[in-house]
Design a protein around this motif. Structure first.
Motif, PDB file in Angstrom:
ATOM      1  N   THR A 144       0.836  -1.200   0.000  1.00  0.00           N
ATOM      2  CA  THR A 144       0.000   0.000   0.000  1.00  0.00           C
ATOM      3  C   THR A 144       0.871   1.250   0.000  1.00  0.00           C
ATOM      4  N   SER A 160      -8.464   2.338  -2.114  1.00  0.00           N
ATOM      5  CA  SER A 160      -9.410   2.092  -1.026  1.00  0.00           C
ATOM      6  C   SER A 160      -9.716   3.388  -0.288  1.00  0.00           C
ATOM      7  N   ILE A 162     -10.670   5.285   3.417  1.00  0.00           N
ATOM      8  CA  ILE A 162     -10.613   5.171   4.867  1.00  0.00           C
ATOM      9  C   ILE A 162     -12.009   5.438   5.429  1.00  0.00           C
ATOM     10  N   THR A 196      -2.751   2.760   7.136  1.00  0.00           N
ATOM     11  CA  THR A 196      -4.097   3.311   7.333  1.00  0.00           C
ATOM     12  C   THR A 196      -4.063   4.432   8.362  1.00  0.00           C
ATOM     13  N   THR A 199      -2.346   7.602   6.897  1.00  0.00           N
ATOM     14  CA  THR A 199      -3.245   8.307   5.995  1.00  0.00           C
ATOM     15  C   THR A 199      -4.302   9.084   6.767  1.00  0.00           C
ATOM     16  N   ARG A 220      -5.633  -5.249  12.925  1.00  0.00           N
ATOM     17  CA  ARG A 220      -6.993  -4.883  12.531  1.00  0.00           C
ATOM     18  C   ARG A 220      -8.013  -5.620  13.399  1.00  0.00           C
ATOM     19  N   SER A 237      -9.661   0.419   6.322  1.00  0.00           N
ATOM     20  CA  SER A 237      -9.625   0.584   4.873  1.00  0.00           C
ATOM     21  C   SER A 237     -10.761  -0.222   4.257  1.00  0.00           C
ATOM     22  N   ASN A 259      -6.136   5.321  -0.124  1.00  0.00           N
ATOM     23  CA  ASN A 259      -4.842   4.631  -0.258  1.00  0.00           C
ATOM     24  C   ASN A 259      -4.777   3.919  -1.601  1.00  0.00           C
TER      25      ASN A 259
END
Length: 288
Positions: A144, A160, A162, A196, A199, A220, A237, A259
């Motif tokens: 990514t 993708s 967020i 993630t 970003t 996650r 994401s 992303n």
């Protein structure tokens, strides 16, 4: 110099285990142990040390592993070139990814087309995935927001978004929120090195939003569990969310909340038939 002994050492260095090295080489574990013992005794050097959980390299072992990795990577390139004439009936592909969601469909498609190909997948964070590719521990990687490098061949896969992650009973479920609505909200987020998270942080700084981050987690799955327990709002994401009946995903409106996901390989390995086939599958899925 005995190449069988070096091959056994290289396999253990890569796998961190005599058992997995034996599986990789299709020989017995005692054979692997014997090859390395003879190598160490012949040169009067200690290359490996056993710990409770894995096999570790000594300083000298690490130096040798750098050489054998490069050497046997070239051997594998030659093998892959020759196996191209077998229409990919056999072969082994080492893959790394910074998450399972994008890479698993590619592996499934590869296995459907070439059932004789063995795939070894390594999952890690963005930094670990890129490092595995640059150090030639893997042949291809799904990553990514990777910066272009002259030694890398990169191919865009998808973009993708967020999103916010909230308990299913939350008032935001089914709605769109502006990023400013997250100001001073209690949040549970991934560690700062997460792509993630980085970003999201940049988008917050750009918009002047200051969420209250009271819990940082390293996966996650942990973020999802924390949100389900109503410990705070999470972020996720859109390419990496797995459906959970306890949770709702909320679209966040704001600048910089996307992303770019890519697939990449070393430029000098891009002609490998297995790597080329995997990259082609990613391109096909992008255009689908």
């Amino acid at each position: 110099m005995n190449l069988f002994q070096l091959r056994a050492f290289d396999a253990v260095a890569r796998e961190g285990s005599f058992t997995r090295a034996a599986i990789r080489l299709h020989i017995s574990q005692p054979a692997v142990t014997g090859h390395i013992k003879m190598l160490e005794e012949h040169y009067q050097i200690k290359l490996l040390r056993r710990t409770a959980k894995r096999v570790e390299l000594t300083h000298e072992g690490g130096q040798l592993a750098t050489i054998t990795r490069a050497m046997f990577s070239l051997v594998e390139e030659a093998q892959n070139l020759l196996e191209a004439n077998q229409q990919l009936l056999t072969g082994r592909l080492e893959v790394a990814a910074d998450g399972p969601h994008l890479v698993m469909p590619l592996i499934a498609s590869l296995r459907a087309l070439y059932p004789g190909v063995v795939v070894n997948l390594r999952l890690g964070n963005a930094q670990e995935t890129l490092a595995a590719l640059l150090c030639e521990h893997v042949d291809v990687a799904v990553m990514t927001d990777v910066e272009p490098r002259k030694e890398l061949r990169l191919q865009a896969m998808c973009v993708s978004q967020i999103c916010a992650l909230v308990p299913i009973a939350h008032q935001w479920v089914g709605k769109r929120i502006g990023i400013e609505q997250l100001d001073q909200q209690i949040m549970v987020l991934r560690e700062p090195d997460s792509v993630t998270r980085r970003t999201f942080n940049r988008a917050c700084e750009h918009s002047g939003v200051k969420p209250r981050v009271l819990l940082e987690l390293d996966s996650r799955e942990a973020v999802s569990e924390a949100v389900a327990e109503d410990l705070g709002i999470g972020i996720v994401s859109s390419a990496e969310y797995s459906h959970d009946p306890r949770l709702g995903v909320v679209t966040i409106v704001g600048d910089g909340l996307t992303n770019q996901h890519m697939i990449g390989c070393l430029e000098r390995r891009s002609q490998s038939r297995l790597v080329e086939a995997f990259m082609e599958l990613a391109n096909t899925k992008q255009g689908a």
